[in-house]
Design an enzyme around this catalytic site. Structure first.
Site, PDB file in Angstrom:
ATOM      1  N   ASP A   1      30.678   9.317   3.131  1.00  0.00           N
ATOM      2  CA  ASP A   1      31.010  10.715   2.820  1.00  0.00           C
ATOM      3  C   ASP A   1      31.015  11.591   4.068  1.00  0.00           C
ATOM      4  OD1 ASP A   1      31.350  10.195   0.139  1.00  0.00           O
ATOM      5  OD2 ASP A   1      29.319  10.783  -0.429  1.00  0.00           O
TER       6      ASP A   1
ATOM      7  N   SER B   1      21.508   0.132  -5.285  1.00  0.00           N
ATOM      8  CA  SER B   1      20.542   1.229  -5.336  1.00  0.00           C
ATOM      9  C   SER B   1      20.449   1.960  -3.996  1.00  0.00           C
ATOM     10  CB  SER B   1      19.185   0.685  -5.801  1.00  0.00           C
ATOM     11  OG  SER B   1      18.330   1.715  -6.214  1.00  0.00           O
TER      12      SER B   1
ATOM     13  N   LYS C   1      24.319   0.108  -9.164  1.00  0.00           N
ATOM     14  CA  LYS C   1      23.061   0.511  -9.804  1.00  0.00           C
ATOM     15  C   LYS C   1      22.761   1.941  -9.373  1.00  0.00           C
ATOM     16  CE  LYS C   1      18.836   0.065 -11.661  1.00  0.00           C
ATOM     17  NZ  LYS C   1      18.182   1.313 -11.227  1.00  0.00           N
TER      18      LYS C   1
END
Length: 701
Positions: free
Chosen positions: A481, A470, A495
């Site tokens: 990224d 999560s 998740k």
């Protein structure tokens, strides 16, 4: 209006709360097991809410209705130990009417199935007790078939009798291997089977309805669930009580209650003896109270036994994941305690003895959860605790100790506050998007770093494992990224969905009956690069070999999980790139790991668990079982002892009657640091490569 992430775990609340006062359960007559008008109305409302608001669009057709029935049967009888093939065939005929019935709130089939189930449980328990009273031949060469979704339904009672004969024999042999006398074993198993019968007979209409509706919702997606009025009331009481207990999240896996995770700062995690995947087979109260066998119990009943007031002792008998279903259980005592925010707080330390970079100091910040003291913040306290604030202070402290780089350790971090995941990312980038959230209507909102400026610009690595979930995946994905740092370890949990809690009565104004509540999946997280964190999680830049032996784990292991997908990338600019040096870093790390006794220990442990999970049957010959148990135990201990001696530690016998707790804690800590030490070495390698690149650039100039 900004989207708010609501993270609710009912079982966690139950385990952390104090004792609840409730009336003793009674045996419910079969004549009472029929749907009520309120339940019919709840079913209609649930269906409409799912069709309108669930992230995955519901198509209530015949195929879906048949899936609901299959899920319901698997919930009641996961091992195919009760229903006969003729029962299932009859239910299948009713399933053809289930599609329209669900729309109208007709629940006759659900209650019909349960009444048959209860009668079959009566029959099987009676037979099991008969088998238990007879002799067992543990020299006979035969095997017990473990749980398998491919097992066919028994064609008649004789076939079920044979399955149960082997099941009782396996239960008996498993307990015999722990050193119990035959008399003790018979007494314990008699109570186990009687308990199964008693708990089934205590199921009332609300229990049946909740079980069926959860089979309905989880045919759609695994994180959507229904809470009956009584469950909702229990949840509310639990949330109002202080956080006292052992600090563990439990789930049900067939007949076992399994440790899904432990809470930072809680007695379970602090003990170092309660691990993800351990199965609770017995619970005792106090230091010397009798241990109750809880195999086959309902999850909530096990929760009720474990919860209790601060300062009291609960004893757990745990069957390790690495011991299969046939191994030896260990018993531990835990003192229930209040779990304070500071116990969950981020912590930092320095590694300065790296073999590949003498003299280089690497700081490590452990973040067990993404926390924020909303209560203190709500009262206007400007100094409220949060992950981001604590990490900022730790960065300053580590900078004062002349660290050359920092590793953020997110292993075992199951998530928490979305706002904290966003703001923590902001400590390492100047400004920009962090995560995208897409709702059920296709609207995409972008969560952005709330403050310009960077708290730390130096070399960075993020260490993750299969239990990082999560919010952890949001942070690790954003760092990856942006090219801001290396992500190291194992693929994460996967998740990537968002849930909210809905009161069903809001959709039926003036309704006098409490219709319960729905925990609804209503959005999905997407990385700023466009891919979701759902299902696949975050793939590390440098992958540890323990990941090679992961079978079904995390979101990938759940039925009907939402698929991975992608949307358009957000508008962001990379601040760095690791791609040029990755091959060199991977090669150097692989070479070290191949010679590291610590990773040899972790890899062999992962192999052992993979092999156990892949087993389809176990021998019912006592000598074969004991030899296998001894082989596995020796193999694990051999690798652990070799590693500990290489680190200059004398191995501790964890099964001894008297254990030096300080020495055991030191042993557990050095094992826990195997991966973080290698992450620090990888980060040091990247710094050395970076310096070499800069030197070559200057020479070319």
């Amino acid at each position: 209006m900004r989207l708010r992430l609501i993270h609710l775990v009912f079982i966690l609340a139950g385990l952390l709360s104090g004792s609840l006062v409730s009336a003793a359960p009674r045996q419910v007559p079969l004549s009472e097991l029929f749907p009520s008008p309120a339940q019919a109305k709840s079913a209609v409302v649930i269906n409409k809410v799912l069709e309108r608001y669930h992230y995955r669009k519901v198509t209530l057709d015949n195929a879906f209705a048949k899936g609901v029935l299959t899920s319901y049967l698997e919930t009641l009888d996961p091992n195919r130990s009760f229903f006969l093939a003729r029962d299932v065939n009859r239910f299948d005929g009713g399933a053809r009417r289930l599609e329209d019935g669900l729309r109208r709130g007709e629940l006759d089939l659900a209650f019909d199935v349960f009444r048959v189930y209860r009668m079959r449980v009566d029959e099987r328990v009676g037979y099991a007790l008969t088998v238990l009273g007879g002799p067992f031949d543990f020299d006979r060469d035969e095997a017990f078939q473990l749980d398998s979704p491919d097992t066919a339904w028994a064609v008649d009672g004789a076939e079920l009798d044979e399955r149960w004969r082997k099941r009782v024999k396996n239960d008996f042999l498993t307990l015999r291997m722990t050193g119990k006398s035959d008399e003790e074993i018979r007494d314990r198993l008699r109570k186990r089977y009687d308990g199964l019968l008693r708990r089934t007979q205590q199921f009332d209409g609300d229990d049946v309805f909740q079980t069926f509706m959860n089979a309905f919702t989880q045919t759609l997606e695994p994180h959507t669930s229904y809470m009956s009025p009584s469950t909702s009331e229990n949840f509310d009481i639990s949330m109002k009580l202080s956080l006292e207990g052992i600090g563990a999240v439990l789930r049900s896996d067939n007949e076992y209650t399994v440790i899904q995770s432990t809470v930072p700062g809680g007695p379970a995690r602090e003990s170092g003896q309660v691990l993800t995947g351990d199965r609770i087979v017995g619970v005792g109260q106090g230091l010397d109270g009798p241990v109750e066998d809880v195999v086959g119990w309902r999850l909530q009943d096990v929760v009720d036994k474990i919860r209790g007031p601060k300062g009291s002792v609960v004893r757990l008998q745990l069957l390790p994941k690495s011991a299969a279903t046939t191994g030896r259980a260990r018993e531990i005592a835990l003192v229930r305690n209040e779990i304070k925010l500071e116990d969950q707080a981020a912590k930092g330390f320095v590694l300065d003895d790296l073999s590949n970079a003498p003299g280089t100091r690497i700081g490590v910040i452990e973040i067990p959860a993404f926390y924020r003291d909303f209560q203190a913040e709500g009262t206007g306290d400007r100094n409220f605790r949060s992950t981001t604030r604590d990490v900022r202070h730790l960065i300053d402290d580590l900078a004062g100790q002349d660290v050359a780089g920092i590793v953020i350790d997110l292993r075992g971090n199951g998530g928490g506050s979305l706002a904290e995941a966003t703001s923590l990312t902001g400590l390492f980038i100047d400004t920009g998007p962090v995560v995208q959230v897409k709702d059920a209507f296709g609207k995409v909102e972008v969560e952005t770093d709330p403050e310009p400026g960077v708290a730390y610009r130096g070399p960075l690595a993020v260490l993750v494992d299969r239990d990082s979930a999560s919010a952890s995946e949001i942070f690790a994905g954003a760092i990856q990224d942006y090219g801001r740092g290396l992500v190291i370890g194992e693929p994460t949990f996967g998740k990537g969905t968002v849930q909210t809690l809905i009161d069903l009565n809001r959709y039926v104004p003036g309704e006098q009956n409490d219709l319960g509540r729905l925990r609804l999946t209503m959005a999905e997280f997407f990385r700023i690069s466009g891919g979701s964190t759902q299902l696949r999680g975050v793939e590390p830049d440098i992958r540890f070999p323990t990941a090679d032996y992961m079978l079904d784990h995390g979101e990938r292991s759940l039925d009907n999980a939402l698929p991975w997908t992608r949307i358009r990338p957000a508008d962001y600019k990379k601040v760095g790139s690791q791609s040029v040096e990755l091959l060199a870093l991977q090669s150097a790390s692989a070479d070290r790991i191949s010679r590291d006794p610590g990773f040899k220990l972790l890899v062999e442990r992962s192999k052992l668990m993979r092999d156990i999970e892949a087993e389809t049957q176990v021998s019912l010959r006592e000598d074969v079982r004991r030899d296998e148990d001894k082989r596995r135990g020796s193999l694990f201990k051999e690798h652990q002892d070799r590693f500990l001696r290489a680190r200059g530690l004398t191995p501790i016998d964890e099964d001894a009657d008297q254990v030096d707790e300080d020495a055991l804690e030191a042993q557990q800590e050095v094992i826990a640091r195997i991966q973080v030490n290698e992450a620090a070495r990888i980060l040091a390698d990247s710094m050395l490569l970076g310096r070499a690149d800069r030197t070559r650039a200057v020479m070319r100039y």
